[in-house]
Design a protein around this motif. Structure first.
Motif, PDB file in Angstrom:
ATOM      1  N   LEU A  84      27.579 -44.213  12.049  1.00 17.12           N
ATOM      2  CA  LEU A  84      27.242 -44.434  13.458  1.00 17.12           C
ATOM      3  C   LEU A  84      28.498 -44.345  14.315  1.00 17.12           C
ATOM      4  N   GLN A  88      27.427 -47.356  18.870  1.00 11.66           N
ATOM      5  CA  GLN A  88      26.127 -47.635  18.227  1.00 11.66           C
ATOM      6  C   GLN A  88      26.264 -48.818  17.270  1.00 11.66           C
ATOM      7  N   GLN A  89      27.356 -48.789  16.493  1.00 14.18           N
ATOM      8  CA  GLN A  89      27.592 -49.856  15.525  1.00 14.18           C
ATOM      9  C   GLN A  89      27.743 -51.202  16.243  1.00 14.18           C
ATOM     10  N   PHE A  91      26.405 -52.135  19.099  1.00 16.29           N
ATOM     11  CA  PHE A  91      25.095 -52.627  19.545  1.00 16.29           C
ATOM     12  C   PHE A  91      24.349 -53.257  18.371  1.00 16.29           C
ATOM     13  N   ARG A  92      24.492 -52.640  17.218  1.00 13.70           N
ATOM     14  CA  ARG A  92      23.826 -53.165  16.019  1.00 13.70           C
ATOM     15  C   ARG A  92      24.432 -54.518  15.627  1.00 13.70           C
ATOM     16  N   ASP A  93      25.758 -54.577  15.623  1.00 10.06           N
ATOM     17  CA  ASP A  93      26.436 -55.800  15.183  1.00 10.06           C
ATOM     18  C   ASP A  93      26.226 -56.959  16.152  1.00 10.06           C
ATOM     19  N   ASN A  94      26.100 -56.675  17.441  1.00  4.20           N
ATOM     20  CA  ASN A  94      26.055 -57.734  18.448  1.00  4.20           C
ATOM     21  C   ASN A  94      24.642 -58.025  18.961  1.00  4.20           C
ATOM     22  N   HIS A  95      23.653 -57.499  18.240  1.00  3.13           N
ATOM     23  CA  HIS A  95      22.267 -57.707  18.682  1.00  3.13           C
ATOM     24  C   HIS A  95      22.106 -57.256  20.143  1.00  3.13           C
ATOM     25  N   GLY A 100      14.562 -51.822  22.103  1.00  2.00           N
ATOM     26  CA  GLY A 100      15.316 -50.592  21.887  1.00  2.00           C
ATOM     27  C   GLY A 100      15.021 -49.468  22.858  1.00  2.00           C
ATOM     28  N   THR A 103      18.015 -48.551  24.913  1.00  2.00           N
ATOM     29  CA  THR A 103      19.283 -48.570  24.181  1.00  2.00           C
ATOM     30  C   THR A 103      20.035 -47.240  24.212  1.00  2.00           C
ATOM     31  N   SER A 146      28.158 -56.144  23.417  1.00  8.04           N
ATOM     32  CA  SER A 146      28.216 -54.951  22.570  1.00  8.04           C
ATOM     33  C   SER A 146      29.160 -53.915  23.151  1.00  8.04           C
TER      34      SER A 146
END
Ligand SMILES: Cc1cc2nc3c(=O)[nH]c(=O)nc-3n(C[C@H](O)[C@H](O)[C@H](O)COP(=O)(O)OP(=O)(O)OC[C@H]3O[C@@H](n4cnc5c(N)ncnc54)[C@H](O)[C@@H]3O)c2cc1C
Ligand code: FES
Ligand code: FES
Lengths: 165, 274
Positions: A84, A88-89, A91-95, A100, A103, A146
């Motif tokens: 990613l 993108q990563q 957003f995934r890590d920080n909720h 979506g 997003t 994020s």
């Protein structure tokens, strides 16, 4: 029907289109790149943001014919293979998302923001820069988090990825 | 959106020719006002002439006492231009307050003033700075250009090529945003020139952008916020809608005018210290 030639995520695209075809329609309906969304179709929500020659634009408010000869990047063009993009990563890590829907537009706007404003982004800057992007779920707090994290991560991303940008 | 025939102009001459030749033809620049209108079918041109690929229409050129900005210069380009930031910082700031980043990447100076939305920002700058609108036919002073709601002095086949902005001794723009649309609920541009002061108001006039002679006179005597103390603008002729009543807008005009004068003075004090 008029023809159009442009590049989408590095791939040349040639198409015969109805002149009314919006850029977002070409992306979603002709090319099946459905990561780019249509939230409002009235230039308000930013869920349709893509990059045109490296700048964020609302693809619901650009005619495909206006994009002749340009290079478009969509959310599908950000990841390198299985890896990613750092934004993108983040957003995934920080909720940074719930349903979506917003997003991809948020992430495309965020990457553009980093290009213009650099890697150290404070909350105020991020919130101002997000004026054209609406989210109906998250209350923005984790999106802002994020983006700040993604901006920092982009700085230390591998040189290959930075060269690609 | 109703269908149309699309034409890409390679040069200004060709664009002019297309406007003359084709029935019900309209120019498209950034499309940030026109496309939303076409989607709502408030505009339905039979022919669309795209200015987007004409070279040289977005140049920003400094002159001795003015800057010339090409009609196709985007809000982003004006906001980030070192030339504009240096010579007319108030104008660079204004461009950065229009809409949001994606809109600023597409929307243009020419499109904004040709559209003349009563809540748009650029018309206030043109009027207060005493700009000259340069077209394929003639040079039009800003005072004669903005003629009413979404109306200008432009003739059907006339194309804006550039706007020439005289430099001001001091200038500033203050915008009170509509919290939803981010357009100006009221915007006030003040400019102090060698021989006069000009104050232009956008967002509030029921027939578009306008000047406030009483404020201008007071500021000519003394260019300070105190000079405006006690002066008010009548609510007659102002817009009242669900966002703000006419008296509220009248009140905002006074507040923002004082803030703009203070900001213009402050900027000059800062640069004097450098
Ligand atoms: C979400 C959103 C928020 C916005 N917020 C603001 C805001 O806060 N403040 C603000 O001022 N504006 C705002 N705008 C409007 C924006 O600034 C537009 O870019 C601008 O009004 C029109 O410029 P354009 O280049 O997109 O013109 P277009 O939409 O392409 O054209 C607009 C009109 O101008 C005519 N035209 C275009 N170029 C020329 C030319 N060279 N000569 C003659 N006629 C010409 C066209 O025929 C058309 O009638 C906003 C727009 C959006 C979508
Ligand atoms: S779909 Fe383009 S801004 Fe909402
Ligand atoms: S996550 Fe649902 S709209 Fe933003």
């Amino acid at each position: 029907m008029p023809t159009v030639s442009l590049t989408v995520n590095g791939n040349p695209v040639h198409a015969d289109i109805d002149p009314r075809t919006l850029l977002v329609q070409l992306l979603r309906e002709n090319l099946r790149l459905t990561g780019t969304r249509v939230g409002c179709d009235t230039s308000q929500c930013g869920s349709c943001v893509v990059h045109m020659d490296g700048k964020a634009v609302k693809s619901c408010t650009v005619l495909t014919l206006q994009a002749e000869g340009t290079a478009i990047t969509t959310i599908e063009g950000l990841a390198l293979g299985e890896t990613l993009h750092p934004m993108q990563q983040a957003f995934r890590d920080n909720h940074g998302l719930q349903c979506g829907f917003c997003t991809s537009g948020m992430i495309m706007t965020a990457v553009d923001m980093v290009r213009r404003k650099g890697h150290a982004l404070d909350d105020h800057t991020i919130r101002r820069e997000l004026e054209g992007n609406l989210c109906r779920c998250t209350g923005y707090h984790n999106i802002v988090k994020s983006i700040a994290a993604g901006a920092r991560a982009m700085e230390s991303a591998d040189p290959l990825r930075r060269a690609a940008e | 959106m109703y269908n149309f025939i699309y034409h890409r102009a390679a040069g200004l001459r060709q664009a002019q020719h297309m406007l003359g030749e084709f029935d019900d033809a309209k120019l498209i620049a950034g499309g940030q006002s026109l496309l939303p209108m076409m989607k709502l079918r408030l505009a339905a041109p039979a022919n669309l002439v795209d200015l987007g690929k004409i070279a040289g229409l977005s140049d920003i050129e400094p002159d001795v006492r003015s800057i010339s900005i090409g009609a196709m210069a985007t809000h982003f380009e004006v906001h980030n231009s070192a030339v504009v930031q240096e010579a007319l910082p108030a104008l660079a700031e204004l461009a950065g307050m229009i809409g949001e980043p994606a809109v600023r990447h597409r929307g243009t100076l020419g499109g904004s003033i040709a559209h003349n939305d009563p809540t748009a920002d650029y018309p206030a700058a043109c009027l207060a700075l005493g700009a000259t609108i340069i077209t394929t036919e003639r040079r039009i002073p800003a005072d004669a250009f903005f003629t009413g709601l979404f109306e200008t002095a432009l003739m059907p086949d006339e194309i804006i090529t550039a706007v020439s902005f005289p430099l001001a001794e001091k200038a500033a723009y203050q915008k009170f945003r509509n919290p939803a649309s981010r357009y100006a609920m009221v915007g006030v541009f003040v400019a102090k020139h060698a021989s006069d002061v000009r104050v232009a108001i956008t967002g509030a006039g029921a027939s578009g952008v306008f000047r406030v002679p009483a404020f201008e006179e007071a500021l000519q005597g003394r260019f300070s916020p105190e000079a405006l103390e006690g002066l008010t603008v009548s609510a007659d002729g102002l817009t009242g809608d669900l966002h703000a009543s006419a008296p509220y807008r009248a009140h905002l005009i006074g507040v923002l005018a004082r803030r703009a004068v203070a900001a213009a003075n402050e900027r000059n004090d800062r640069s004097d210290e450098l």
